[in-house]
Design a protein around this motif. Structure first.
Motif, mmCIF file in Angstrom:
data_model
loop_
_atom_site.group_PDB
_atom_site.id
_atom_site.type_symbol
_atom_site.label_atom_id
_atom_site.label_comp_id
_atom_site.label_asym_id
_atom_site.label_seq_id
_atom_site.Cartn_x
_atom_site.Cartn_y
_atom_site.Cartn_z
ATOM 1 N N THR A 1 0.820 -1.209 0.000
ATOM 2 C CA THR A 1 0.000 0.000 0.000
ATOM 3 C C THR A 1 0.855 1.261 0.000
ATOM 4 O O THR A 1 0.436 2.289 -0.532
ATOM 5 C CB THR A 1 -0.963 0.006 1.195
ATOM 6 N N ALA A 2 2.037 1.189 0.582
ATOM 7 C CA ALA A 2 2.924 2.348 0.536
ATOM 8 C C ALA A 2 3.352 2.649 -0.894
ATOM 9 O O ALA A 2 3.460 3.809 -1.300
ATOM 10 C CB ALA A 2 4.146 2.107 1.418
ATOM 11 N N VAL A 3 3.593 1.589 -1.670
ATOM 12 C CA VAL A 3 4.057 1.739 -3.046
ATOM 13 C C VAL A 3 2.883 1.843 -4.021
ATOM 14 O O VAL A 3 2.975 2.518 -5.040
ATOM 15 C CB VAL A 3 4.971 0.549 -3.426
ATOM 16 N N GLY A 4 1.790 1.155 -3.711
ATOM 17 C CA GLY A 4 0.649 1.128 -4.605
ATOM 18 C C GLY A 4 0.767 0.018 -5.623
ATOM 19 O O GLY A 4 0.902 0.276 -6.826
ATOM 20 N N ARG A 5 0.730 -1.244 -5.151
ATOM 21 C CA ARG A 5 0.821 -2.388 -6.052
ATOM 22 C C ARG A 5 -0.362 -3.317 -5.827
ATOM 23 O O ARG A 5 -0.631 -3.731 -4.695
ATOM 24 C CB ARG A 5 2.130 -3.161 -5.833
ATOM 25 N N PRO A 6 -1.073 -3.664 -6.893
ATOM 26 C CA PRO A 6 -2.192 -4.591 -6.754
ATOM 27 C C PRO A 6 -1.702 -5.973 -6.350
ATOM 28 O O PRO A 6 -0.553 -6.336 -6.629
ATOM 29 C CB PRO A 6 -2.811 -4.623 -8.160
ATOM 30 N N ALA A 7 -2.570 -6.729 -5.708
ATOM 31 C CA ALA A 7 -2.114 -7.996 -5.156
ATOM 32 C C ALA A 7 -3.213 -9.037 -5.160
ATOM 33 O O ALA A 7 -4.410 -8.723 -5.087
ATOM 34 C CB ALA A 7 -1.609 -7.794 -3.726
ATOM 35 N N ILE A 8 -2.767 -10.287 -5.238
ATOM 36 C CA ILE A 8 -3.605 -11.446 -4.933
ATOM 37 C C ILE A 8 -2.997 -12.064 -3.690
ATOM 38 O O ILE A 8 -1.841 -12.500 -3.701
ATOM 39 C CB ILE A 8 -3.646 -12.441 -6.100
ATOM 40 N N LEU A 9 -3.744 -12.066 -2.597
ATOM 41 C CA LEU A 9 -3.222 -12.421 -1.284
ATOM 42 C C LEU A 9 -3.783 -13.762 -0.827
ATOM 43 O O LEU A 9 -4.990 -14.001 -0.926
ATOM 44 C CB LEU A 9 -3.569 -11.335 -0.273
ATOM 45 N N ILE A 10 -2.892 -14.619 -0.350
ATOM 46 C CA ILE A 10 -3.271 -15.941 0.145
ATOM 47 C C ILE A 10 -2.868 -16.008 1.615
ATOM 48 O O ILE A 10 -1.699 -16.280 1.940
ATOM 49 C CB ILE A 10 -2.589 -17.076 -0.654
ATOM 50 N N PRO A 11 -3.769 -15.708 2.537
ATOM 51 C CA PRO A 11 -3.404 -15.667 3.955
ATOM 52 C C PRO A 11 -2.888 -17.009 4.458
ATOM 53 O O PRO A 11 -3.360 -18.067 4.046
ATOM 54 C CB PRO A 11 -4.726 -15.289 4.646
ATOM 55 N N LEU A 12 -1.908 -16.938 5.341
ATOM 56 C CA LEU A 12 -1.392 -18.142 5.987
ATOM 57 C C LEU A 12 -2.500 -18.735 6.857
ATOM 58 O O LEU A 12 -2.975 -18.082 7.794
ATOM 59 C CB LEU A 12 -0.178 -17.788 6.844
ATOM 60 N N PRO A 13 -2.938 -19.957 6.580
ATOM 61 C CA PRO A 13 -4.111 -20.486 7.299
ATOM 62 C C PRO A 13 -3.869 -20.749 8.774
ATOM 63 O O PRO A 13 -4.820 -20.789 9.554
ATOM 64 C CB PRO A 13 -4.429 -21.784 6.537
ATOM 65 N N ILE A 14 -2.599 -20.938 9.177
ATOM 66 C CA ILE A 14 -2.318 -21.235 10.584
ATOM 67 C C ILE A 14 -1.949 -19.981 11.370
ATOM 68 O O ILE A 14 -1.551 -20.081 12.533
ATOM 69 C CB ILE A 14 -1.197 -22.281 10.716
ATOM 70 N N ALA A 15 -2.079 -18.810 10.777
ATOM 71 C CA ALA A 15 -1.753 -17.574 11.488
ATOM 72 C C ALA A 15 -2.672 -17.417 12.698
ATOM 73 O O ALA A 15 -3.874 -17.685 12.621
ATOM 74 C CB ALA A 15 -1.894 -16.376 10.561
ATOM 75 N N THR A 16 -2.102 -16.993 13.810
ATOM 76 C CA THR A 16 -2.871 -16.830 15.042
ATOM 77 C C THR A 16 -4.081 -15.924 14.825
ATOM 78 O O THR A 16 -3.967 -14.844 14.249
ATOM 79 C CB THR A 16 -1.977 -16.234 16.141
ATOM 80 N N ASP A 17 -5.239 -16.378 15.281
ATOM 81 C CA ASP A 17 -6.490 -15.623 15.160
ATOM 82 C C ASP A 17 -6.836 -15.293 13.706
ATOM 83 O O ASP A 17 -7.577 -14.347 13.445
ATOM 84 C CB ASP A 17 -6.426 -14.319 15.971
ATOM 85 N N ASP A 18 -6.271 -16.062 12.770
ATOM 86 C CA ASP A 18 -6.518 -15.827 11.345
ATOM 87 C C ASP A 18 -6.204 -14.383 10.965
ATOM 88 O O ASP A 18 -6.856 -13.782 10.116
ATOM 89 C CB ASP A 18 -7.985 -16.145 11.006
ATOM 90 N N HIS A 19 -5.148 -13.809 11.584
ATOM 91 C CA HIS A 19 -4.912 -12.374 11.433
ATOM 92 C C HIS A 19 -4.511 -11.998 10.009
ATOM 93 O O HIS A 19 -4.778 -10.865 9.577
ATOM 94 C CB HIS A 19 -3.877 -11.880 12.445
#
Length: 412
Positions: free
Chosen positions: A283-301
């Motif tokens: 977001t600082a640079v302004g780049r579009p993204a396809i994001l795949i969250p880490l499924p085991i991240a604490t609290d699904d953060h």
């Protein structure tokens, strides 16, 4: 305006952070800003943090015991003993260093330092990088004087602590921040589509398995224009290289890229995890993204981290259990088949950025030690200590335009 021109005083500050990049990148950015203002800064962390690449040369690291508290209660007494010992050592450090404030960035190594600070009556701030308040910060939120957040809405934060909130954003590396002044790279119907793929500090096997085949399923007119840079685990390099060769897609692969900020500058599309620092840089640079969250991240953060960017139109999120080549190709087509759509997504991502995060956080930290709070966004009413030291009203119309978070937006 620097703190020295405002006060003529050089102060001491202690930063405390876990040993991962997610905790330390914003800590290092704040250290650089405070150092530039003429202050002295020290770091409390663990062995990993003391030796992590990117630590500023001026920043002295102190390794303190920090117990971890897992699901097995049999290990809790050992963890508590380590916290008690770390707190005792932190108090000795504070006696020698005489800090004006202690700033925690989450992670277990921050716990004994902040407990020592609150017991000694020293001003204290915690910074939360994610859109969900982390475990250590939840333990400390009732004790500290101020809570700095990276997102306007933060889950797992108790409403009674909303008065302490200050929306600063998540500080990013200076070399990334300079890219904000550059235009989004030109993308035309005939030009290259440069894709950057990373999976965090250790890489992500699922990206190695899915991305090459997903890119191969794109329409020929788009596939033939691809230029890929992908971070992989060392054990995956050969198989990923073979897949790209079979698909006749040019790809540069590596386990680590020292010039990642330059590769981000050239990229039209990012594919990867949704860690707090990753999203702050996108977001600082302004780049579009396809994001795949880490499924085991604490609290699904990681999934919650994507909320703001996705809602704005700067990113698309795919859950890992749905992350298949066909779905990835579908989402890429939706973003990149029309050059204008990709540029528009880049603009939306850019608008989510908080480029002054390091400066705003430094302003908040200085205010804890008697320097006027200039223009940090107040989410709630100022805490008593901040109210005593922050005499000046907010003056930045740019920051005021971002708005403030009402208490009913804060997750319980």
């Amino acid at each position: 305006m620097t703190s020295e021109t405002r006060t003529g005083a050089s102060r001491h500050y202690v930063l405390a952070a876990g040993g991962t990049g997610g905790h330390l990148i914003p800590a290092f950015a704040l250290a650089v800003e405070l150092h530039a203002r003429g202050h002295h800064v020290a770091l409390i962390t663990d062995d990993r943090g003391a030796n992590i690449p990117g630590k500023p040369d001026f920043l002295t690291a102190h390794v303190l015991p920090a117990g971890r508290f897992g699901k097995n209660p049999l290990g809790w007494p050992k963890g508590m003993a380590a916290v008690v010992e770390g707190r005792r050592m932190a108090l000795r450090l504070f006696d020698a260093f005489e800090p004006s404030a202690i700033i925690g960035f989450g992670g277990y190594p921050a716990l004994p330092a902040l407990l020592a600070a609150t017991s000694a009556g020293l001003p204290s701030v915690i910074h939360e990088q994610n859109a969900v308040l982390g475990r250590v910060n939840r333990l400390l939120s009732g004790r500290v004087d101020a809570i700095a957040t990276s997102y306007a809405k933060v889950d797992r934060l108790k409403p009674r602590h909303a008065a302490k909130l200050h929306l600063t954003g998540n500080p990013v590396r200076p070399e990334v921040l300079t890219l904000r002044e550059q235009d989004f790279p030109a993308f035309t119907e005939e030009g290259l589509l440069r894709v950057l793929v990373t999976g965090g500090s250790q890489g992500a096997r699922v990206l190695s398995e899915v991305v090459p085949d997903g890119l191969a399923m794109l329409p020929p007119a788009l596939r033939q224009r691809l230029q890929v840079t992908q971070q992989c685990r060392a054990e995956d390099l050969d198989s990923v290289r073979q897949r790209y060769a079979e698909h006749d897609i040019p790809a540069e692969l590596g386990t680590y890229f020292e010039d990642m900020h330059e590769r981000l500058a050239d990229a039209h599309l990012f594919i990867g995890r949704a860690g707090a620092s990753t999203i702050a840089e996108l977001t600082a640079v302004g780049r579009p993204a396809i994001l795949i969250p880490l499924p085991i991240a604490t609290d699904d953060h990681q999934a919650v981290n994507t909320r703001e960017m996705v809602k704005a139109g700067g990113a698309r999120m795919i859950r890992q259990d749905a992350f298949q080549p066909k779905e990835l190709a579908k989402q890429i087509q939706a973003m990149a088949m029309n050059p204008g759509s990709l540029a528009n997504a880049a603009h939306c991502a850019f608008n989510c950025g908080r480029p002054d995060a390091a400066k705003d956080l430094a302003d908040l930290v200085e205010s804890m030690s008697g320097i006027d709070l200039m223009d940090v966004i107040r989410v709630g009413e100022a805490s008593p200590r901040v109210a005593q030291t922050a005499a000046r009203p907010q003056t930045s119309t740019r920051k005021a335009a971002r708005g403030m978070v009402a208490e009913d937006q804060v997750g319980a």
